[in-house]
Design an enzyme around this catalytic site. Structure first.
Site, mmCIF file in Angstrom:
data_model
loop_
_atom_site.group_PDB
_atom_site.id
_atom_site.type_symbol
_atom_site.label_atom_id
_atom_site.label_comp_id
_atom_site.label_asym_id
_atom_site.label_seq_id
_atom_site.Cartn_x
_atom_site.Cartn_y
_atom_site.Cartn_z
ATOM 1 N N GLU A 133 36.402 -86.713 -100.553
ATOM 2 C CA GLU A 133 37.285 -85.558 -100.731
ATOM 3 C C GLU A 133 37.075 -84.849 -102.071
ATOM 4 O O GLU A 133 37.512 -83.720 -102.236
ATOM 5 C CB GLU A 133 38.758 -85.994 -100.585
ATOM 6 N N HIS B 109 34.616 -91.568 -102.476
ATOM 7 C CA HIS B 109 35.626 -90.549 -102.164
ATOM 8 C C HIS B 109 34.960 -89.257 -101.672
ATOM 9 O O HIS B 109 34.470 -88.476 -102.485
ATOM 10 C CB HIS B 109 36.475 -90.265 -103.404
ATOM 11 N N CYS C 186 37.917 -96.158 -99.712
ATOM 12 C CA CYS C 186 38.143 -96.996 -100.889
ATOM 13 C C CYS C 186 39.139 -98.120 -100.567
ATOM 14 O O CYS C 186 38.827 -99.003 -99.773
ATOM 15 C CB CYS C 186 38.582 -96.106 -102.063
ATOM 16 N N TYR C 187 40.331 -98.089 -101.133
ATOM 17 C CA TYR C 187 41.342 -99.109 -100.801
ATOM 18 C C TYR C 187 41.541 -99.176 -99.278
ATOM 19 O O TYR C 187 41.712 -100.257 -98.707
ATOM 20 C CB TYR C 187 42.648 -98.734 -101.494
ATOM 21 N N SER D 8 62.388 -63.396 -102.256
ATOM 22 C CA SER D 8 62.277 -63.269 -103.712
ATOM 23 C C SER D 8 61.245 -62.216 -104.072
ATOM 24 O O SER D 8 61.190 -61.758 -105.201
ATOM 25 C CB SER D 8 61.860 -64.606 -104.317
ATOM 26 N N GLY D 9 60.412 -61.866 -103.094
ATOM 27 C CA GLY D 9 59.320 -60.936 -103.376
ATOM 28 C C GLY D 9 58.042 -61.679 -103.682
ATOM 29 O O GLY D 9 56.976 -61.083 -103.795
ATOM 30 N N GLY D 10 58.105 -62.987 -103.832
ATOM 31 C CA GLY D 10 56.900 -63.781 -104.067
ATOM 32 C C GLY D 10 56.128 -63.969 -102.768
ATOM 33 O O GLY D 10 56.549 -63.534 -101.695
ATOM 34 N N VAL D 11 54.975 -64.628 -102.897
ATOM 35 C CA VAL D 11 54.084 -64.799 -101.747
ATOM 36 C C VAL D 11 54.800 -65.540 -100.613
ATOM 37 O O VAL D 11 54.768 -65.107 -99.452
ATOM 38 C CB VAL D 11 52.839 -65.642 -102.142
ATOM 39 N N ASP D 12 55.452 -66.649 -100.946
ATOM 40 C CA ASP D 12 55.957 -67.534 -99.895
ATOM 41 C C ASP D 12 57.058 -66.871 -99.065
ATOM 42 O O ASP D 12 56.999 -66.868 -97.839
ATOM 43 C CB ASP D 12 56.493 -68.835 -100.503
ATOM 44 N N SER D 13 58.052 -66.321 -99.754
ATOM 45 C CA SER D 13 59.144 -65.744 -98.971
ATOM 46 C C SER D 13 58.680 -64.469 -98.265
ATOM 47 O O SER D 13 59.167 -64.148 -97.175
ATOM 48 C CB SER D 13 60.371 -65.476 -99.840
ATOM 49 N N SER D 14 57.715 -63.751 -98.848
ATOM 50 C CA SER D 14 57.216 -62.538 -98.182
ATOM 51 C C SER D 14 56.457 -62.909 -96.916
ATOM 52 O O SER D 14 56.608 -62.271 -95.867
ATOM 53 C CB SER D 14 56.286 -61.748 -99.107
ATOM 54 N N LYS E 106 49.598 -73.572 -100.763
ATOM 55 C CA LYS E 106 49.681 -72.167 -101.190
ATOM 56 C C LYS E 106 48.499 -71.321 -100.700
ATOM 57 O O LYS E 106 48.682 -70.207 -100.212
ATOM 58 C CB LYS E 106 49.725 -72.126 -102.717
ATOM 59 N N GLY F 51 43.831 -96.166 -103.215
ATOM 60 C CA GLY F 51 45.083 -96.565 -103.869
ATOM 61 C C GLY F 51 44.766 -97.410 -105.084
ATOM 62 O O GLY F 51 43.660 -97.942 -105.199
#
Ligand code: XMP
Length: 534
Positions: free
Chosen positions: A192, A190, A102-103, A244-250, A390, A75
């Site tokens: 990560e 860090h 760290c913090y 919508s035809g996008g990745v997420d809704s499909s 994603k 932080g």
């Protein structure tokens, strides 16, 4: 509470506090580091389910996940500064395995009686870490070399560890670069970030050797848990899904269909804000890959009417969000009744759309699939992907058997071209934008760059600029090209597209899209800009 109870419990609500998992889980408490998200991702990459919560989350907010460990992020503050975020008391009271980064380590040191001081020299960037195995167990560094290049970013440091802690690593400017006492450990660097060698191994050592997690979280285990949860939540109700035809809704459609079969009705809304050829393409791809009918709702006129004269981007999103719901309600009246509305909301949408009321990251934009929904909506929400990033959704899609032409699609925002033409949406502008956007997509795909670029599109600017074509002076519109690389849309960099490709795009647009006479390339990263222009 067992994981099974948790599933049953979540079925009582339409908005479960947490992603449901029967796998071991850990919590990241976010103290404001730009890397907190990344810690969450890395933990999941190690096969352990992880959620990020605000630093003052109460035990009641956390308990449902039955965390086997807690990670305290970095932080920007000094632990001694007025108003600096402090360690919630439950973290130590519960005697959970803890990793402070760290913090987070400085908080642990201070809470347990050690000393934190401003360093004589701040340490930013690469540092050489020396592991001190002789002084303690150094479980965190098992199977790593003794000398590791790590990434540091701090002004304060722990000068004296609390009683009972072993110093298990040092660096030139950090006398206590890592400390360990039983299952409470702290590191100043860090793990990560990619610049830290063996960073993932160090995190994995915490998860498996210190917190005792079994790394079983995977796309397959997610699917099993989600299917069960959807069945519990829906019962014999009916679900309408905005596809919508996008990745997420499909992927959401495939997952919910796996759970409840034909209790699901997907609806594709043509809102008049789609790209060239999109409505036809989505229906064609859906017919080929999904064994269920798709309802097509042609609502373009209605959306454009409601958007008429609306200039403010947030208001546009609200209008569009509301119209989506009205269209769903209309469709529901024909084929319903429906109890639930399903959406492909993702974790970054949730985080970026959270308001200050819920104390998480400041609200950046109201993504329609989270924040733009009207209060009087008739449906309860189902958002089975809302704890996934994603790339995790893409993996789940592949595990569900969806082809690359669906899971590799570039993201396209729910409000569509409305947020790519600045100010009020005008029909003629959409025509220009569609033409330019199609060329951008064609040329980037033809150059074989689609896989390297996260999103690529055209934006129509409201300014006019002077030009010359043939012997005539022109005074036409300016179009910006946006192409970015990203891992999760939370941060992004502008894509270094080859000049030849940019030249081709520019040349084609000014020649083929009459009305656009100047092209600019957007070279801003996120932050400080966002990916979309509005
Ligand atoms: P920004 O512009 O916020 O975009 O950096 C991050 C990602 O989200 C998409 N985006 C949206 N998606 N509704 C959506 O469903 C929205 O209102 C919206 N605004 C931005 C954007 O395309 C990018 O992938």
């Amino acid at each position: 509470m067992t994981a099974h109870d948790l599933i049953a419990d979540a079925s009582q609500t339409t908005d479960p506090e947490h992603g449901i998992t029967t796998d071991d889980a850990v919590i990241v408490l976010d103290f404001g580091s730009q890397y907190s998200q990344l810690i969450t991702r890395r933990v999941r990459e190690c096969g352990v389910y992880c959620e990020m919560l605000h630093h003052d989350a109460t035990w009641d907010e956390v308990a449902g996940l039955e965390p086997k460990g807690v990670i305290l992020s970095g932080g920007p503050n000094s632990v001694y500064a007025d108003g600096a975020p402090q360690l919630p008391s439950w973290v130590l009271d519960r005697d959970l395995p803890v990793l402070g980064i760290c913090y987070g380590m400085q908080l642990l040191a201070r809470a347990l009686g050690g000393a934190v001081e401003p360093g004589n020299r701040k340490e930013y960037g690469q540092a050489s870490l020396t592991v001190a195995r002789a002084t303690g167990d150094a479980t965190l560094f098992e199977d790593t070399p003794n000398q590791i290049n790590v990434w540091m970013s701090h002004g304060d440091h722990v000068s004296t560890p609390p009683d009972g802690f072993h110093i298990i690593a040092t660096s030139p400017n950090s006398p206590v670069a890592a400390m360990e006492r039983g299952h409470v450990v702290g590191i100043q660097f860090h793990p990560e970030v990619n610049h830290t060698e063996y960073g993932t191994d160090i995190l994995r050592n915490f998860l498996t050797r210190i917190a005792g997690c079994t790394p079983t979280w995977s796309s397959e285990s997610f699917i099993d848990d989600a299917v069960q949860q959807i069945r519990d939540q829906v019962g014999d109700g009916k679900v309408l899904l905005g596809l919508s035809g996008g990745v997420d809704s499909s992927v959401a459609a495939a997952l919910i269909h796996k759970a409840i079969g034909d209790q699901l009705t997907p609806v594709f809304v043509n809102n008049g804000l789609l790209r060239e050829g999109e409505a036809e393409m989505v229906q064609e791809v859906f017919a080929r890959h999904f064994g269920m009918p798709l309802v097509y709702a042609d609502a373009g006129e209605r959306f454009l009417e409601m958007l008429s004269g609306v200039e403010d981007p947030e208001l546009k999103r609200k209008v569009i969000g509301e119209q989506f719901i009205r269209v769903f309600e209309r469709e529901a009246a024909k084929a319903g009744p429906f109890d639930f509305l399903a959406q492909g909301t993702l974790y970054p949408d949730v985080i970026e759309s959270t308001t200050k009321d819920t104390k998480a990251a400041a609200k950046i934009k109201t993504h329609h699939n989270v924040g733009g929904l009207p209060d009087d909506m008739q449906f309860a929400l189902i958002e089975p992907l809302k704890f996934l990033f994603k790339d995790e959704v893409r993996k789940v899609g592949r595990a569900l058997g969806l082809p690359d032409e669906i899971v590799e699609r570039q993201p396209f925002p729910g409000p569509g071209l409305a947020v790519r033409t600045m100010g009020a949406v005008v029909d003629d502008d959409l025509v220009l934008l569609r033409g330019a956007d199609a060329i951008v997509r064609e040329e980037i795909e033809a150059a074989g760059l689609a896989g390297d670029v996260w999103q690529y599109f055209a934006v129509l600017l409201p300014v006019r600029s002077t030009g010359v074509m043939g012997d005539d002076r022109t005074y036409g519109r300016v179009c910006a090209i946006r192409a970015i690389t990203s891992q999760d849309a939370m941060t992004a960099d502008w894509a270094r597209l080859p000049f030849e490709v940019l030249a081709l795009i520019s040349n084609r647009i000014v020649n083929e899209v009459h009305g656009i006479t100047r092209i600019v390339y957007d070279i801003t990263s996120k932050p400080p800009a966002t990916i979309e222009w509005e």
